[in-house]
Design a protein around this motif. Structure first.
Motif, PDB file in Angstrom:
ATOM      1  N   MET A 111      -1.174  -0.076  39.783  1.00  9.84           N
ATOM      2  CA  MET A 111      -2.622  -0.208  39.708  1.00  9.84           C
ATOM      3  C   MET A 111      -3.321   1.079  40.129  1.00  9.84           C
ATOM      4  O   MET A 111      -4.375   1.431  39.586  1.00  9.84           O
ATOM      5  CB  MET A 111      -3.074  -1.375  40.592  1.00  9.84           C
ATOM      6  CG  MET A 111      -2.541  -2.722  40.168  1.00  9.84           C
ATOM      7  SD  MET A 111      -2.797  -3.131  38.410  1.00  9.84           S
ATOM      8  CE  MET A 111      -4.582  -3.159  38.332  1.00  9.84           C
ATOM      9  N   ARG A 112      -2.754   1.810  41.075  1.00  9.38           N
ATOM     10  CA  ARG A 112      -3.332   3.101  41.446  1.00  9.38           C
ATOM     11  C   ARG A 112      -3.327   4.063  40.259  1.00  9.38           C
ATOM     12  O   ARG A 112      -4.297   4.779  40.021  1.00  9.38           O
ATOM     13  CB  ARG A 112      -2.553   3.677  42.619  1.00  9.38           C
ATOM     14  CG  ARG A 112      -3.138   4.977  43.177  1.00  9.38           C
ATOM     15  CD  ARG A 112      -2.245   6.138  42.863  1.00  9.38           C
ATOM     16  NE  ARG A 112      -2.650   7.346  43.521  1.00  9.38           N
ATOM     17  CZ  ARG A 112      -2.126   8.535  43.268  1.00  9.38           C
ATOM     18  NH1 ARG A 112      -1.148   8.644  42.364  1.00  9.38           N
ATOM     19  NH2 ARG A 112      -2.544   9.613  43.906  1.00  9.38           N
TER      20      ARG A 112
ATOM     21  N   LEU B 156     -12.372  -4.132  37.959  1.00  9.89           N
ATOM     22  CA  LEU B 156     -11.294  -5.084  37.693  1.00  9.89           C
ATOM     23  C   LEU B 156     -11.293  -5.606  36.251  1.00  9.89           C
ATOM     24  O   LEU B 156     -10.209  -5.715  35.651  1.00  9.89           O
ATOM     25  CB  LEU B 156     -11.360  -6.241  38.690  1.00  9.89           C
ATOM     26  CG  LEU B 156     -10.138  -7.171  38.740  1.00  9.89           C
ATOM     27  CD1 LEU B 156      -8.878  -6.381  39.084  1.00  9.89           C
ATOM     28  CD2 LEU B 156     -10.356  -8.292  39.746  1.00  9.89           C
TER      29      LEU B 156
ATOM     30  N   GLN C 260      -3.449   3.251  37.150  1.00 10.30           N
ATOM     31  CA  GLN C 260      -4.472   2.785  36.220  1.00 10.30           C
ATOM     32  C   GLN C 260      -5.865   3.189  36.691  1.00 10.30           C
ATOM     33  O   GLN C 260      -6.697   3.635  35.908  1.00 10.30           O
ATOM     34  CB  GLN C 260      -4.384   1.272  36.064  1.00 10.30           C
ATOM     35  CG  GLN C 260      -3.103   0.758  35.443  1.00 10.30           C
ATOM     36  CD  GLN C 260      -2.970   1.130  33.985  1.00 10.30           C
ATOM     37  OE1 GLN C 260      -3.953   1.203  33.271  1.00 10.30           O
ATOM     38  NE2 GLN C 260      -1.750   1.371  33.553  1.00 10.30           N
ATOM     39  N   MET C 261      -6.108   3.019  37.995  1.00  6.61           N
ATOM     40  CA  MET C 261      -7.427   3.323  38.539  1.00  6.61           C
ATOM     41  C   MET C 261      -7.751   4.818  38.474  1.00  6.61           C
ATOM     42  O   MET C 261      -8.930   5.202  38.418  1.00  6.61           O
ATOM     43  CB  MET C 261      -7.516   2.862  39.996  1.00  6.61           C
ATOM     44  CG  MET C 261      -7.286   1.381  40.214  1.00  6.61           C
ATOM     45  SD  MET C 261      -8.591   0.347  39.541  1.00  6.61           S
ATOM     46  CE  MET C 261      -7.973  -1.282  39.959  1.00  6.61           C
TER      47      MET C 261
ATOM     48  N   MET D  90      -9.322  -3.577  33.825  1.00  8.24           N
ATOM     49  CA  MET D  90      -7.899  -3.429  34.129  1.00  8.24           C
ATOM     50  C   MET D  90      -7.069  -4.619  33.629  1.00  8.24           C
ATOM     51  O   MET D  90      -5.957  -4.844  34.099  1.00  8.24           O
ATOM     52  CB  MET D  90      -7.700  -3.288  35.642  1.00  8.24           C
ATOM     53  CG  MET D  90      -8.333  -2.067  36.251  1.00  8.24           C
ATOM     54  SD  MET D  90      -7.509  -0.541  35.703  1.00  8.24           S
ATOM     55  CE  MET D  90      -8.913   0.352  35.028  1.00  8.24           C
TER      56      MET D  90
ATOM     57  N   GLY E 117      -4.866  -0.295  44.969  1.00  8.01           N
ATOM     58  CA  GLY E 117      -4.849   0.801  44.010  1.00  8.01           C
ATOM     59  C   GLY E 117      -6.214   1.441  43.845  1.00  8.01           C
ATOM     60  O   GLY E 117      -6.326   2.669  43.709  1.00  8.01           O
ATOM     61  N   TYR E 118      -7.258   0.624  43.849  1.00  9.14           N
ATOM     62  CA  TYR E 118      -8.628   1.137  43.763  1.00  9.14           C
ATOM     63  C   TYR E 118      -8.960   2.007  44.969  1.00  9.14           C
ATOM     64  O   TYR E 118      -9.542   3.088  44.834  1.00  9.14           O
ATOM     65  CB  TYR E 118      -9.584  -0.044  43.663  1.00  9.14           C
ATOM     66  CG  TYR E 118     -11.051   0.316  43.667  1.00  9.14           C
ATOM     67  CD1 TYR E 118     -11.589   1.112  42.658  1.00  9.14           C
ATOM     68  CD2 TYR E 118     -11.905  -0.151  44.669  1.00  9.14           C
ATOM     69  CE1 TYR E 118     -12.930   1.434  42.646  1.00  9.14           C
ATOM     70  CE2 TYR E 118     -13.249   0.178  44.672  1.00  9.14           C
ATOM     71  CZ  TYR E 118     -13.757   0.972  43.649  1.00  9.14           C
ATOM     72  OH  TYR E 118     -15.085   1.298  43.653  1.00  9.14           O
TER      73      TYR E 118
ATOM     74  N   VAL F  16      -1.303  -9.375  42.043  1.00  7.49           N
ATOM     75  CA  VAL F  16      -2.191  -8.675  41.105  1.00  7.49           C
ATOM     76  C   VAL F  16      -3.497  -8.287  41.790  1.00  7.49           C
ATOM     77  O   VAL F  16      -3.945  -7.134  41.701  1.00  7.49           O
ATOM     78  CB  VAL F  16      -2.458  -9.549  39.867  1.00  7.49           C
ATOM     79  CG1 VAL F  16      -3.557  -8.930  38.999  1.00  7.49           C
ATOM     80  CG2 VAL F  16      -1.183  -9.715  39.054  1.00  7.49           C
TER      81      VAL F  16
ATOM     82  N   CYS G   1      -3.277  -5.597  34.699  1.00  7.30           N
ATOM     83  CA  CYS G   1      -3.117  -6.826  35.485  1.00  7.30           C
ATOM     84  C   CYS G   1      -2.164  -7.798  34.787  1.00  7.30           C
ATOM     85  O   CYS G   1      -1.338  -8.445  35.441  1.00  7.30           O
ATOM     86  CB  CYS G   1      -4.476  -7.491  35.701  1.00  7.30           C
ATOM     87  SG  CYS G   1      -5.572  -6.588  36.825  1.00  7.30           S
TER      88      CYS G   1
ATOM     89  N   SER H 147      -2.865  -5.784  44.855  1.00 10.59           N
ATOM     90  CA  SER H 147      -2.402  -4.489  44.349  1.00 10.59           C
ATOM     91  C   SER H 147      -3.543  -3.738  43.677  1.00 10.59           C
ATOM     92  O   SER H 147      -3.672  -2.513  43.835  1.00 10.59           O
ATOM     93  CB  SER H 147      -1.252  -4.684  43.360  1.00 10.59           C
ATOM     94  OG  SER H 147      -0.124  -5.250  43.994  1.00 10.59           O
ATOM     95  N   ALA H 148      -4.378  -4.462  42.912  1.00  8.21           N
ATOM     96  CA  ALA H 148      -5.534  -3.817  42.294  1.00  8.21           C
ATOM     97  C   ALA H 148      -6.506  -3.304  43.341  1.00  8.21           C
ATOM     98  O   ALA H 148      -7.058  -2.199  43.224  1.00  8.21           O
ATOM     99  CB  ALA H 148      -6.224  -4.796  41.345  1.00  8.21           C
TER     100      ALA H 148
END
Length: 278
Positions: free
Chosen positions: A158-159, A189, A161-162, A192, A95-96, A88, A196, A91-92
């Motif tokens: 996550m990408r 974060l 989402q970002m 998200m 992705g960011y 998590v 997550c 990946s976040a």
């Protein structure tokens, strides 16, 4: 037949079909719970297999005497928990970077990340085993955790989402003197949480039921994970005690149910809110 009656009949048919599908889906779990409470002689009797018995503790004691069930449960919790947290977070973070930073080769790198999702796990088993053996990590938590610390699917989710996060908030934090990592931790974060939680549930479930890689990386009884332990109980040549196997399966299902119930409100929104972005 009027239009309203036809609509009501159609809805009734839909609910009946959904109810039948739900019963079919639930029945294997109900049978597992029931079988874990029965004696060996009653499990496959049609007359008694529908109703719970009182033999669960006896089956559990038999399981404890034949297999290190609590050690296997602890191993699964450690491996699945650490892998979930690392997946998590990493990946976040990735992705960011892919969503909010422009750098040379970004699209190529992201394409390579997506390509990893298309490689079957079986293809990497031998190279991974050789690496773990050279590092002398066989039968350790390192071998069970490190190869799964981040996934291409997690980075992709996550990408997405970002991509929907407002750039203005990031620019405002930079103007206030926040570092990039501080902006990610304190501003990006926390927003998200649904994504997550969704990624955490999927990752935990995948790792909790992971069988193939632990089978390759572990041969010490003290390092068995729960799926690996259960598979050994039904291996060819062994006398299978189904009551004990079902008791172990029930124990293995409890953490998944608790996790899903705890994070269920985030799951659907986190899995699909970023699916049309980017």
């Amino acid at each position: 037949m009027g239009k309203g009656l036809r609509q009501d009949a159609g809805m009734l048919l839909v609910y009946v079909l959904l109810g039948i599908g739900a019963l079919i889906s639930i029945y294997p779990f109900y049978w597992m719970f029931t079988a874990s409470t029965l004696t060996e002689g009653d499990i496959f009797k049609t007359s008694s297999a529908w109703l719970p018995g009182g033999n669960f503790l006896e089956n559990l004691r038999g399981l404890e005497s034949s297999m290190p069930v609590w050690r296997a449960l602890l191993n699964s919790l450690i491996v699945s928990g650490v892998t979930t947290i690392s997946t998590v977070f990493l990946s976040a973070l990735a992705g960011y970077a892919f969503a909010k930073f422009s750098f040379k080769g970004r699209e190529i790198l992201f394409f390579l990340v997506l390509m990893t999702m298309m490689i079957p796990a079986q293809v990497t088993l031998v190279p991974l085993f050789i690496i773990m053996m050279k590092l002398e990590w066989i039968n350790t938590y390192y071998a069970l955790i490190l190869p799964n610390m981040v996934t291409g699917f997690g980075v992709f989710l996550m990408r997405q989402q970002m991509m929907g996060f407002p750039d203005e908030l990031i620019e405002s934090a930079r103007m206030d003197g926040s570092s990039e990592f501080g902006t990610f931790l304190r501003i990006v974060l926390p927003t998200m949480k649904p994504a997550c939680a969704a990624l955490g549930i999927v990752t935990f479930m995948n790792q909790w039921g992971n069988f193939l890689w632990p089978l390759v990386a572990v041969n010490d009884k003290e390092m068995l994970t729960l799926p690996l332990m259960l598979s050994m109980m039904v291996a060819p040549g062994n006398v299978v005690k189904y009551g004990e196997v079902m008791a172990g399966s029930v124990i293995g299902l409890v953490p998944i149910i608790i996790l899903f119930l705890f994070f269920r409100k985030y799951f659907v929104s986190g899995a699909f809110s970023g699916s049309v972005k980017g």
